[in-house]
Design a protein around this motif. Structure first.
Motif, PDB file in Angstrom:
ATOM      1  N   ARG A   8       0.832  -1.213   0.000  1.00  0.00           N
ATOM      2  CA  ARG A   8       0.000   0.000   0.000  1.00  0.00           C
ATOM      3  C   ARG A   8       0.861   1.255   0.000  1.00  0.00           C
ATOM      4  N   ASN A   9       1.940   1.267   0.790  1.00  0.00           N
ATOM      5  CA  ASN A   9       2.834   2.423   0.819  1.00  0.00           C
ATOM      6  C   ASN A   9       3.483   2.653  -0.540  1.00  0.00           C
ATOM      7  N   GLU A 152      -8.705  21.359 -14.940  1.00  0.00           N
ATOM      8  CA  GLU A 152      -7.602  20.506 -14.533  1.00  0.00           C
ATOM      9  C   GLU A 152      -8.166  19.184 -14.045  1.00  0.00           C
ATOM     10  N   GLY A 153      -7.429  18.114 -14.278  1.00  0.00           N
ATOM     11  CA  GLY A 153      -7.825  16.803 -13.797  1.00  0.00           C
ATOM     12  C   GLY A 153      -7.481  16.639 -12.332  1.00  0.00           C
ATOM     13  N   LEU A 154      -8.230  15.781 -11.650  1.00  0.00           N
ATOM     14  CA  LEU A 154      -7.982  15.479 -10.242  1.00  0.00           C
ATOM     15  C   LEU A 154      -7.264  14.138 -10.172  1.00  0.00           C
ATOM     16  N   VAL A 155      -6.098  14.138  -9.542  1.00  0.00           N
ATOM     17  CA  VAL A 155      -5.340  12.899  -9.369  1.00  0.00           C
ATOM     18  C   VAL A 155      -5.042  12.693  -7.893  1.00  0.00           C
ATOM     19  N   TYR A 156      -4.703  11.444  -7.562  1.00  0.00           N
ATOM     20  CA  TYR A 156      -4.364  11.083  -6.189  1.00  0.00           C
ATOM     21  C   TYR A 156      -2.924  10.575  -6.195  1.00  0.00           C
ATOM     22  N   PHE A 157      -2.073  11.186  -5.364  1.00  0.00           N
ATOM     23  CA  PHE A 157      -0.670  10.808  -5.275  1.00  0.00           C
ATOM     24  C   PHE A 157      -0.195  11.007  -3.849  1.00  0.00           C
ATOM     25  N   ASN A 158       0.502  10.017  -3.310  1.00  0.00           N
ATOM     26  CA  ASN A 158       1.079  10.092  -1.967  1.00  0.00           C
ATOM     27  C   ASN A 158       0.027  10.459  -0.928  1.00  0.00           C
TER      28      ASN A 158
END
Length: 170
Positions: A8-9, A152-158
């Motif tokens: 997961r990390n 703008e697009g929405l992304v998920y990071f960290n």
């Protein structure tokens, strides 16, 4: 063997588009936030969508055999959080946006960057998730605001939301 927490990390460092995946059927409109979506083929147009089996609406997707993938823009962070949270019921979630329907009847977010209306053709179980292979039967491109000609697009990071890119209206 790789420990689940280590995996997961590591996966938190894989940038993913943020999507609200919806379905409609006997149990009403249902939906959840999903980052595990990718294209399979353009002929026939198809997507792969992974849904956790412990999700509150998992079984609704399998029974309905239809879904829509709504690709979120930067202004949809609150909507994404609501569809990911157990604090909201389905009715409350769907009040947070403007919705329409295409061929399958699954809710389509009017101002999503793009929405893919799909029929689920194959279901595979792997570990904690169901892998849905979906044939795209209709596409809806969201409308940009007349004042703001880009999104703008929405992304998920960290483990956090970020905005990326701009879509120019031609």
């Amino acid at each position: 063997m790789i420990a689940a927490n280590d995996f997961r990390n590591a996966m938190s460092l894989l940038t993913s588009a943020v999507n609200v995946v919806t379905t409609s059927g006997a149990s009403g409109d249902q939906g959840l936030t999903v980052s595990a979506v990718c294209s399979v083929s353009d002929s026939p147009a198809s997507l792969l969508v992974c849904i956790n089996q412990s999700s509150r609406s998992h079984d609704d997707f399998l029974v309905n055999k239809v879904l829509s993938v709504n690709v979120l823009a930067s202004q949809h962070e609150t909507l994404s959080n609501a569809f990911a949270s157990s604090k909201f019921n389905a009715e409350q979630r769907f009040q947070l946006g403007e919705w329409t329907r295409l061929q399958t009847g699954s809710p389509i977010l009017k101002d999503a960057l793009v929405s893919f209306d799909c029929e689920i053709e194959h279901i595979q179980t792997m570990g904690t998730h169901s892998i849905l292979i979906c044939r795209v039967v209709a596409i809806h491109q969201g409308q940009t605001n007349a004042v703001d000609q880009s999104q703008e697009g929405l992304v998920y990071f960290n483990r956090a939301y970020h905005q990326i890119g701009q879509v120019e209206v031609i």
